[in-house]
Design a protein around this motif. Sequence first.
Motif, PDB file in Angstrom:
ATOM      1  N   ARG A  57      -1.761 -55.423 -22.327  1.00 28.02           N
ATOM      2  CA  ARG A  57      -3.086 -55.216 -21.735  1.00 28.02           C
ATOM      3  C   ARG A  57      -4.076 -54.587 -22.713  1.00 28.02           C
ATOM      4  O   ARG A  57      -5.256 -54.909 -22.704  1.00 28.02           O
ATOM      5  CB  ARG A  57      -2.974 -54.301 -20.507  1.00 28.02           C
ATOM      6  N   LEU A  67      -9.574 -55.631 -14.791  1.00 29.89           N
ATOM      7  CA  LEU A  67      -8.937 -55.616 -16.108  1.00 29.89           C
ATOM      8  C   LEU A  67      -9.734 -56.434 -17.114  1.00 29.89           C
ATOM      9  O   LEU A  67      -9.901 -56.025 -18.271  1.00 29.89           O
ATOM     10  CB  LEU A  67      -7.510 -56.157 -16.004  1.00 29.89           C
ATOM     11  N   TYR A 123       1.687 -52.526 -20.618  1.00 33.10           N
ATOM     12  CA  TYR A 123       0.566 -51.731 -21.115  1.00 33.10           C
ATOM     13  C   TYR A 123       0.127 -52.200 -22.502  1.00 33.10           C
ATOM     14  O   TYR A 123      -1.072 -52.330 -22.774  1.00 33.10           O
ATOM     15  CB  TYR A 123       0.924 -50.249 -21.168  1.00 33.10           C
ATOM     16  N   HIS A 174      -3.998 -48.362 -14.176  1.00 31.35           N
ATOM     17  CA  HIS A 174      -3.058 -49.442 -14.453  1.00 31.35           C
ATOM     18  C   HIS A 174      -2.068 -49.624 -13.308  1.00 31.35           C
ATOM     19  O   HIS A 174      -1.676 -50.756 -12.984  1.00 31.35           O
ATOM     20  CB  HIS A 174      -2.322 -49.172 -15.766  1.00 31.35           C
TER      21      HIS A 174
END
Length: 344
Positions: free
Chosen positions: A303, A178, A300, A261
């Motif tokens: 992120r 990530l 989400y 994800h």
Amino acid sequence: MQTSPYIAEQTSVSIIMLKVLAALVPAIAAYVWLFGPAILVTLTLASATALVFEAAAVKLRGLPIKPFLMDGSALVTAWLLALSLPPIAPWWLIVLGTFFAIVVAKHLYGGLGNNLFNPAMVGYAVLIISFPVQMTQWSAPLSLAGAHLDLLQAAQYIFTGSLPNGIGLDAISSATPLDTLRTQLQLEHTVREITQLPIFGSIGGSGSEIVVLLFLLGGIYLWLARIITWHIPVAFMAGLWITGGLFHITDPDRYISPWFHLATSGVMLGAFFIATDPVTGATTPKGKLIFGAGIGVLTYLIRTVGGYPDGVAFAVLLMNIAVPLIDTYTQPAVYGHKKKDTPE
């Protein structure tokens, strides 16, 4: 013997916590195999620290110590926090995070059953905000690492910050998938180019895909054992997948597949072991769906457009705030009444 209209039999807190810990063991074993034994040091230190802080807090509250230490809740919090931290994090970081989890987030609110926020995620949030550099030093997969540390060497580094001669920090640590994705996107690389880097596997991160799978299987075990219900994990993953899919469709060069994800250990750990906390999560069936979906969407968004590469902890804490409102407006009708009571 039926104890209420909704509970067929009583299960002690200690048995529930023991099953949660057992469900985490396979993923931990895979973690050791794929990333090295440093996680065992972190888990041990977090567990010992949690028990000490638990005993001290209970003693100060004038309550008997043994029942609180034996219920297993402090150990579950310690394990969830430790699994959310870099395995090679310095000892003081682990102790500080555990202090905030056990003393501040749990006992200052009245102890187990009274806390408003998930204790492990409070500890994590404090650390990621206060010490972002230390929180980004993750163990590299052994398949990509330039050097491997055994258990004693890992403990030495965690407690003293020193590595064996000839081994540098870059040889044993790396950015997470990530982190790498965020950094490379800022450098104007496309998703296709980024996912060709060695840190990425078939769907998620190299090596971590097995850990993710075992977190999923551990979560399914908890569901089959009736420790959790399906509502929050499914809604969490659906909210994350749908949101990620919409972004991915609009610009696949900028937004990675939603499957990526889902294939991160933070999501599976969060969906089945953290968000399902019965104390800080929603309690009604509809409320659980809203709660879980909200965590997925927020994860989400944090992120992709927020300031942190993994938003599970903040998403959980934000939705913890909304739990009283969610439960109030999703209460089912009282038995014998056609309409549910509405708040005044």
